[in-house]
Motif scaffolding. Structure first.
Motif, PDB file in Angstrom:
ATOM      1  N   ALA A 257       0.706  -1.325  -0.041  1.00 35.11           N
ATOM      2  CA  ALA A 257       0.018  -0.063   0.132  1.00 35.11           C
ATOM      3  C   ALA A 257       0.730   1.165  -0.104  1.00 35.11           C
ATOM      4  N   ARG A 258       1.866   1.401   1.013  1.00 34.57           N
ATOM      5  CA  ARG A 258       2.621   2.580   1.119  1.00 34.57           C
ATOM      6  C   ARG A 258       3.821   2.520  -0.104  1.00 34.57           C
ATOM      7  N   GLU A 259       3.877   1.777  -0.396  1.00 33.69           N
ATOM      8  CA  GLU A 259       5.168   1.510  -1.517  1.00 33.69           C
ATOM      9  C   GLU A 259       4.735   1.940  -3.072  1.00 33.69           C
ATOM     10  N   GLN A 260       3.900   2.371  -3.216  1.00 37.43           N
ATOM     11  CA  GLN A 260       3.428   2.683  -4.891  1.00 37.43           C
ATOM     12  C   GLN A 260       3.758   3.957  -5.262  1.00 37.43           C
ATOM     13  N   TYR A 261       4.104   4.878  -4.631  1.00 39.17           N
ATOM     14  CA  TYR A 261       4.374   6.087  -5.254  1.00 39.17           C
ATOM     15  C   TYR A 261       5.758   6.441  -5.922  1.00 39.17           C
TER      16      TYR A 261
ATOM     17  N   MET B 246       3.886  17.122  -7.923  1.00 34.49           N
ATOM     18  CA  MET B 246       3.663  15.635  -8.445  1.00 34.49           C
ATOM     19  C   MET B 246       4.427  15.464  -9.846  1.00 34.49           C
ATOM     20  N   ALA B 247       4.415  16.521 -10.636  1.00 32.92           N
ATOM     21  CA  ALA B 247       5.159  16.688 -11.995  1.00 32.92           C
ATOM     22  C   ALA B 247       6.593  16.640 -11.910  1.00 32.92           C
ATOM     23  N   GLU B 248       7.159  17.268 -10.749  1.00 26.73           N
ATOM     24  CA  GLU B 248       8.611  17.233 -10.605  1.00 26.73           C
ATOM     25  C   GLU B 248       8.996  15.603 -10.448  1.00 26.73           C
ATOM     26  N   ASP B 249       8.054  14.850  -9.853  1.00 24.02           N
ATOM     27  CA  ASP B 249       8.282  13.474  -9.604  1.00 24.02           C
ATOM     28  C   ASP B 249       7.866  12.609 -11.038  1.00 24.02           C
ATOM     29  N   ASP B 250       7.613  13.182 -11.885  1.00 25.52           N
ATOM     30  CA  ASP B 250       7.199  12.430 -13.071  1.00 25.52           C
ATOM     31  C   ASP B 250       5.801  11.785 -12.962  1.00 25.52           C
ATOM     32  N   VAL B 251       4.817  12.464 -12.314  1.00 23.19           N
ATOM     33  CA  VAL B 251       3.514  12.033 -11.963  1.00 23.19           C
ATOM     34  C   VAL B 251       2.503  12.955 -12.253  1.00 23.19           C
TER      35      VAL B 251
ATOM     36  N   TRP C  94     -12.298  14.242   8.888  1.00 21.93           N
ATOM     37  CA  TRP C  94     -11.397  13.513   8.027  1.00 21.93           C
ATOM     38  C   TRP C  94     -11.804  13.345   6.638  1.00 21.93           C
ATOM     39  N   PHE C  95     -11.130  14.042   5.517  1.00 21.80           N
ATOM     40  CA  PHE C  95     -11.111  14.144   4.507  1.00 21.80           C
ATOM     41  C   PHE C  95      -9.661  14.023   3.822  1.00 21.80           C
ATOM     42  N   MET C  96      -9.588  12.713   2.822  1.00 29.79           N
ATOM     43  CA  MET C  96      -8.197  12.373   2.323  1.00 29.79           C
ATOM     44  C   MET C  96      -8.471  12.556   0.905  1.00 29.79           C
ATOM     45  N   TYR C  97      -7.572  12.953   0.167  1.00 28.45           N
ATOM     46  CA  TYR C  97      -7.392  12.818  -1.332  1.00 28.45           C
ATOM     47  C   TYR C  97      -6.715  11.593  -1.919  1.00 28.45           C
ATOM     48  N   GLN C  98      -7.631  10.965  -2.481  1.00 25.15           N
ATOM     49  CA  GLN C  98      -7.129   9.544  -3.041  1.00 25.15           C
ATOM     50  C   GLN C  98      -7.132   9.588  -4.580  1.00 25.15           C
ATOM     51  N   PRO C  99      -6.209  10.016  -5.401  1.00 29.95           N
ATOM     52  CA  PRO C  99      -6.621  10.176  -6.853  1.00 29.95           C
ATOM     53  C   PRO C  99      -5.982   9.114  -7.447  1.00 29.95           C
ATOM     54  N   LEU C 100      -6.410   8.906  -8.802  1.00 30.25           N
ATOM     55  CA  LEU C 100      -5.773   7.856  -9.796  1.00 30.25           C
ATOM     56  C   LEU C 100      -4.590   8.790 -10.474  1.00 30.25           C
ATOM     57  N   LEU C 101      -3.512   8.135 -10.156  1.00 28.04           N
ATOM     58  CA  LEU C 101      -2.168   8.712 -10.733  1.00 28.04           C
ATOM     59  C   LEU C 101      -1.849   8.060 -11.738  1.00 28.04           C
ATOM     60  N   MET C 102      -0.826   8.601 -12.710  1.00 32.76           N
ATOM     61  CA  MET C 102      -0.056   7.920 -13.876  1.00 32.76           C
ATOM     62  C   MET C 102       1.353   8.584 -13.842  1.00 32.76           C
ATOM     63  N   ASN C 103       2.131   7.530 -14.386  1.00 32.67           N
ATOM     64  CA  ASN C 103       3.476   8.013 -14.653  1.00 32.67           C
ATOM     65  C   ASN C 103       3.439   8.930 -15.798  1.00 32.67           C
ATOM     66  N   LYS C 104       3.902  10.381 -15.699  1.00 28.07           N
ATOM     67  CA  LYS C 104       3.728  11.313 -16.702  1.00 28.07           C
ATOM     68  C   LYS C 104       4.610  11.050 -17.823  1.00 28.07           C
ATOM     69  N   ALA C 105       5.794  10.526 -17.959  1.00 31.13           N
ATOM     70  CA  ALA C 105       6.551  10.030 -19.215  1.00 31.13           C
ATOM     71  C   ALA C 105       5.802   9.056 -19.710  1.00 31.13           C
ATOM     72  N   LYS C 106       5.122   8.059 -18.939  1.00 33.84           N
ATOM     73  CA  LYS C 106       4.380   6.968 -19.776  1.00 33.84           C
ATOM     74  C   LYS C 106       3.126   7.512 -20.565  1.00 33.84           C
ATOM     75  N   PHE C 107       2.467   8.556 -19.852  1.00 39.70           N
ATOM     76  CA  PHE C 107       1.449   9.214 -20.456  1.00 39.70           C
ATOM     77  C   PHE C 107       1.863   9.896 -21.634  1.00 39.70           C
ATOM     78  N   GLU C 108       2.813  10.586 -21.608  1.00 41.02           N
ATOM     79  CA  GLU C 108       3.218  11.193 -22.871  1.00 41.02           C
ATOM     80  C   GLU C 108       3.744  10.404 -24.015  1.00 41.02           C
ATOM     81  N   SER C 109       4.111   9.316 -23.469  1.00 46.20           N
ATOM     82  CA  SER C 109       4.550   8.407 -24.674  1.00 46.20           C
ATOM     83  C   SER C 109       3.422   7.672 -25.352  1.00 46.20           C
TER      84      SER C 109
END
Length: 328
Positions: free
Chosen positions: A69-73, A129-134, A230-245
């Motif tokens: 769970a905590r090892e995905q970003y 996030m973009a700095e992290d390629d996300v 309690w409100f928590m932001y839980q988005p669907l994220l994608m690797n930026k370079a992969k999206f751009e490819s």
């Protein structure tokens, strides 16, 4: 005639190769079961791109079957994973600003959460996030509450002396300020923590409380109601370079499917709170309600703990906090 046939065959072969070259299979990881709303969001995106017929497939790996769970970003940011649905505050160690996406009392309700997602505040986080390629494909906040193994929790003094799980750094700071001891773990570990006595209490999303059957291990539930801390932001994220490819058609299909998923996410998030209360009540768990006075007491404590620490620890923390509070 023979030459014409060979030329046509060669052309068809090149066309086939060109199509194959653009075919993509993306891996999407998350920590929840296939009945959870966050998996359904992932399925909407996967089904949408499949129906678009753009040689794009998304394989969903739920229940931590691909990454913990905590090892995905981090693997997402390194291109080792294509997509994830993730509580962004899990990545607060990598980008401390992300801790603001689980800040006590920052979000008023689900519609306010949706406005935050479209605000300059979120744009500033997306730059980080973009700095992290996300890149973000689907925005989404979920509300949540408290559970107590032996008692109800509505106000700060209720957690004094308890061992509690809080999900993110900012909540941990506030709860520690109320006299609780903190046990840090993913929501997928809550059931075992409560069952073994490692935890006396916890907070997480309404969805996770149901998805992980926490009603089997507690005596009292304080759901998100008219007042939700309690409100928590839980988005669907994608690797930026992969999206751009991806090809333009593949990108367009992803974005169109993501738009549908985001609308679904917001509507379902609104339903999850009441639905979770019903599940806990039916399981024989006592239901407690947080009053406005309780909320105000938590918020005052957060200002002296979580908010203060965030401003001190994050270089642009005050500016980010101001941008969040500017959203009506």
């Amino acid at each position: 005639m023979k030459l014409k046939f060979l030329t046509t065959a060669a052309a068809l072969a090149c066309l086939t190769l060109g199509t194959a070259a653009h075919a993509e299979t993306l891996r999407l990881s998350h920590q929840w079961s296939n009945t959870d709303v966050r998996n359904k969001v992932a399925e909407i995106v996967a089904n949408g791109v499949a129906e678009a017929g753009v040689d794009l497939e998304i394989q969903i790996f739920g229940s931590q079957s691909l990454f913990k769970a905590r090892e995905q970003y981090r693997p997402l940011s390194r291109g080792q994973l294509d997509m994830t649905v993730l509580p962004l505050s899990y990545a607060g160690g990598q980008q401390p600003a992300f801790n603001l996406t689980l800040m006590p009392g920052l979000v008023k309700n689900h519609d306010h959460a949706a406005r935050l997602s479209e605000s300059p505040f979120m744009a500033a986080l997306e730059e980080k996030m973009a700095e992290d390629d996300v890149v973000v494909l689907v925005h989404g906040y979920l509300a949540g509450g408290f559970v107590g193994k032996d008692k109800c929790i509505t106000k700060p003094e209720d957690v004094a002396g308890l061992q509690i799980r809080a999900a993110g750094k900012s909540f941990e700071q506030m709860l520690a300020g109320a006299g609780a001891s903190i046990a840090s773990m993913a929501s997928s570990e809550l059931y075992n923590g409560l069952q073994t006595g490692v935890l006396n209490a916890a907070n997480t999303s309404s969805s996770s409380f149901v998805s992980y059957r926490i009603y089997e291990q507690v005596s009292c539930y304080t759901p998100a109601g008219d007042v939700a801390l309690w409100f928590m932001y839980q988005p669907l994220l994608m690797n930026k370079a992969k999206f751009e490819s991806l090809t333009e058609d593949q990108q367009a299909a992803l974005l169109a499917a993501a738009e549908k998923a985001q609308a679904f996410y917001l509507e379902e998030a609104k339903k999850e709170d009441a639905a979770s209360e019903a599940v806990f009540r039916d399981a024989g768990v006592e239901i407690a309600q947080m009053s406005q006075a309780d909320f105000d007491a938590w918020r005052a404590l957060a200002q002296e703990t979580s908010y203060k620490a965030f401003i001190e620890e994050v270089p642009d923390g005050q500016a980010l906090l101001d941008m969040a509070f500017a959203v009506e």
